[in-house]
Every structure is written in structure tokens, then in C-alpha cells.
Enzyme design. Structure first.
Site, PDB file in Angstrom:
ATOM      1  N   ASN A   9     126.927 -31.240  -9.007  1.00 15.10           N
ATOM      2  CA  ASN A   9     125.600 -31.101  -9.257  1.00 15.10           C
ATOM      3  C   ASN A   9     124.183 -30.468  -8.611  1.00 15.10           C
ATOM      4  O   ASN A   9     124.578 -29.770  -7.671  1.00 15.10           O
ATOM      5  CB  ASN A   9     125.108 -32.625  -7.470  1.00 15.10           C
ATOM      6  N   LYS A  11     121.994 -30.063  -8.662  1.00 14.70           N
ATOM      7  CA  LYS A  11     120.677 -30.177  -8.046  1.00 14.70           C
ATOM      8  C   LYS A  11     119.106 -29.304  -8.746  1.00 14.70           C
ATOM      9  O   LYS A  11     118.929 -29.572 -10.042  1.00 14.70           O
ATOM     10  CB  LYS A  11     120.418 -30.320  -6.538  1.00 14.70           C
ATOM     11  N   HIS A  95     121.723 -40.728  -4.470  1.00 20.08           N
ATOM     12  CA  HIS A  95     122.091 -38.869  -3.167  1.00 20.08           C
ATOM     13  C   HIS A  95     121.347 -39.062  -2.464  1.00 20.08           C
ATOM     14  O   HIS A  95     120.410 -39.396  -2.646  1.00 20.08           O
ATOM     15  CB  HIS A  95     121.841 -37.557  -4.435  1.00 20.08           C
ATOM     16  N   GLU A  97     119.306 -36.928  -1.056  1.00 15.71           N
ATOM     17  CA  GLU A  97     118.447 -36.825  -1.259  1.00 15.71           C
ATOM     18  C   GLU A  97     117.335 -37.582  -1.536  1.00 15.71           C
ATOM     19  O   GLU A  97     116.215 -37.338  -1.606  1.00 15.71           O
ATOM     20  CB  GLU A  97     118.104 -35.066  -1.766  1.00 15.71           C
ATOM     21  N   GLU A 167     129.518 -38.492   1.090  1.00 11.37           N
ATOM     22  CA  GLU A 167     128.798 -37.043   1.063  1.00 11.37           C
ATOM     23  C   GLU A 167     127.432 -37.532   2.481  1.00 11.37           C
ATOM     24  O   GLU A 167     127.024 -37.691   3.008  1.00 11.37           O
ATOM     25  CB  GLU A 167     127.646 -36.559   0.723  1.00 11.37           C
ATOM     26  N   GLY A 173     124.375 -29.055   2.012  1.00 14.56           N
ATOM     27  CA  GLY A 173     123.570 -27.711   2.257  1.00 14.56           C
ATOM     28  C   GLY A 173     123.601 -26.665   3.440  1.00 14.56           C
ATOM     29  O   GLY A 173     122.688 -25.895   3.958  1.00 14.56           O
ATOM     30  N   SER A 212     128.975 -28.646   1.282  1.00 11.30           N
ATOM     31  CA  SER A 212     129.612 -27.350   1.802  1.00 11.30           C
ATOM     32  C   SER A 212     131.746 -28.090   1.421  1.00 11.30           C
ATOM     33  O   SER A 212     132.064 -27.203   2.548  1.00 11.30           O
ATOM     34  CB  SER A 212     129.159 -27.038   3.097  1.00 11.30           C
TER      35      SER A 212
HETATM   36  P1  13P Z   1     126.470 -29.009  -0.874  1.00  6.37           P
HETATM   37  O1  13P Z   1     127.946 -28.784  -1.513  1.00  6.37           O
HETATM   38  O2  13P Z   1     125.119 -27.798  -1.790  1.00  6.37           O
HETATM   39  O3  13P Z   1     126.698 -29.093   0.540  1.00  6.37           O
HETATM   40  O4  13P Z   1     125.875 -29.796  -1.486  1.00  6.37           O
HETATM   41  C1  13P Z   1     126.690 -30.988  -1.384  1.00  6.37           C
HETATM   42  C2  13P Z   1     125.636 -32.148  -2.478  1.00  6.37           C
HETATM   43  O5  13P Z   1     124.808 -32.697  -2.111  1.00  6.37           O
HETATM   44  C3  13P Z   1     126.638 -32.898  -3.551  1.00  6.37           C
HETATM   45  O6  13P Z   1     125.733 -33.529  -4.119  1.00  6.37           O
END
Ligand code: 13P
Length: 251
Positions: A9, A11, A95, A97, A167, A173, A212
Site C-alpha cells: 500500500n 498510500k 483502511h 486511515e 492492521e 507506521g 510495520s
Molecule cells: P506500515 O507498514 O507503514 O506500518 O503501514 C501498514 C499499512 O497501513 C498498510 O496498509
């Protein structure tokens, strides 16, 4: 036997130039053949990525999808049918976010999930608890509610053609990763919840872990019995790191 899947992803990262560079590196990488590999670029670059990865086994997905499948007056959104037309085969739905920052509700995500499937896109439903919810002992309840909102509205059979990504919000992140045991506990609960409705669906659905994931911790996560691969954020922006995670899934 479920086939492993690793998805990147990206983002809201990238420029035309950096996307060209990343896809060039991905194209040159020797990915394991026993893993399904996918990338989710920003919508703006989907066409570029589909074209650049043409001829590879890497699938391309969208990070978001409109609540209706067909084109129409919905400014700023992209219909599932348009994503399919552009070459996408997958779409992220829910997701964290989008749930947390953009306020997408379970009800809204249900529409998006259904819209994706209506045109043959495979939804990757993201679920996961915040740190406060984990600390309050609500992890399994939160994840069950997020999953149930789809099962109750659309039926268990929709998970024949869907993927679930667990997740934990606190691991995204942050550099904090759920331990393999913590992740496995939630994955097993998700599978059990689906199995209570349909054992075959539960047995076959792929459950990805995200938060992560790096080359250094991927193997031990992917070795857990109910973890069928990963949804990778930061580490997917580097072809070597992403490739190493895919290799970990292939072993
Ligand atoms: P990270 O791997 O940067 O922690 O992000 C995970 C994520 O949100 C994948 O959709």
C-alpha cells in the site's frame, strides 16, 4: 492450502518519476512464484503502474473505491467500474486511515465493499483496533464488529472473493509491530468468526497482517498458521525491501 499474498500500500506517496523508478525495480525483481504480489498506488498513478507492470504477475489495486459501482455524479470519487477499466483487480476497503482520519463508517464501507465486488474487484477489507481499544481489552470486539458489519449486510458468501487485512492502528507506521502471537490471536478469532457461518469460506479466505512489517520480522509473522501474508506500507516503497518481504512469504 491458502496461497500467500503480499500487497504494498503506497498510500499518498510518489511522483510520476518515483513511480516510474519503483515499477522499474519491481519489474526487474525476481519474486517467488508461490506468492500473489500486489501493489496499491495512489489513484493518479494507477494507469502508469498498470502499464509499467504489464507482463508481470504483479496485480494492481486501488486504495479506495466509490460507494457506487457505476459512473455518475460523485465529484472526486472513482467508480469500481472505472478502476476495473483502468486495470485494477483489487481494492482496499476501510483502511484505518480512511476510518480514522476521513471518518468512513462501517455502513459506508459496506457499500464500497459491495461496489467493488459488483464489478469483479476483490475487496481487501481492513480491520483493526486503536491503542486505546487494545488497552481497554476490546481488540477482538472491535475487529468482530468491523467484520460483522459486512457479514450481516452482505452475507458470508462474499468472503469467497475477498481478503481481510488485520492492521492494528497502533502498529501502522509506528515501528511497533504486533508480535506474531498477538497477530495470530486476532487472525484466529477472525477465521473462527467466519467459520461459525461457513467453514469452507473461513478455511479459504486469506487473512493478511499489516503494521510495520519489514524484511526482518516478516518471516516469523507469516509462519503463524492463520497469517496468509502481509499488507505493507512504508517498506513497500522500496523494491528491495518489498521483494525481501515477498520472499519471506514464499519460504
Ligand atoms: P506500515 O507498514 O507503514 O506500518 O503501514 C501498514 C499499512 O497501513 C498498510 O496498509
Amino acid at each position: 492450502m491458502r496461497r500467500k499474498m503480499v500487497a504494498g500500500n503506497w498510500k499518498m506517496h510518489g511522483t510520476g518519476a518515483s513511480v516510474a523508478e519503483l515499477t522499474r525495480s519491481l519489474k526487474a525483481f525476481d519474486f517467488p512464484t508461490n506468492v500473489d504480489v500486489a501493489v496499491f498506488p495512489p489513484s493518479l498513478y494507477i494507469g502508469q503502474v498498470v502499464e509499467a507492470l504489464n507482463g508481470t504477475a504483479i496485480s494492481v489495486g486501488a486504495q479506495n473505491v466509490a460507494r457506487q459501482a457505476e459512473q455518475g455524479p460523485l465529484t472526486g470519487e472513482i467508480a469500481a467500474s472505472q478502476l476495473a477499466d483502468a486495470g485494477c483487480t483489487l481494492a482496499l476497503v476501510g483502511h484505518s486511515e480512511r476510518r480514522q482520519v476521513l471518518g468512513e463508517s462501517d455502513e459506508e464501507l459496506c457499500l464500497k465493499f459491495a461496489a467493488a465486488q459488483q464489478v469483479g474487484l476483490v475487496p481487501v477489507l481492513c480491520v483493526g483496533e486503536t491503542l486505546a481499544e487494545r488497552e481497554a481489552g476490546n481488540t477482538l470486539g472491535v475487529v468482530a464488529r468491523q467484520l460483522n458489519s459486512i457479514v450481516d449486510a452482505l452475507g458470508i458468501e462474499v468472503f469467497h472473493k475477498a481478503v481481510v487485512a488485520y492492521e492494528p492502528v497502533w502498529a501502522i507506521g509506528t515501528g511497533l509491530t504486533a508480535s506474531p502471537a498477538q497477530a495470530q490471536e486476532v487472525h484466529a478469532a477472525i477465521r473462527a468468526q467466519l467459520a461459525a457461518k461457513n467453514a469452507e469460506v473461513a478455511q479459504n479466505v486469506r487473512l493478511l497482517y499489516g503494521g510495520s512489517v519489514k524484511a526482518a520480522n516478516a518471516a516469523e509473522l507469516f509462519n503463524m498458521p492463520d497469517i496468509d501474508g502481509g499488507l505493507i506500507g512504508g517498506a513497500s516503497l522500496n523494491a528491495d525491501d518489498f521483494g525481501a518481504i515477498c520472499r519471506a512469504a514464499g519460504n
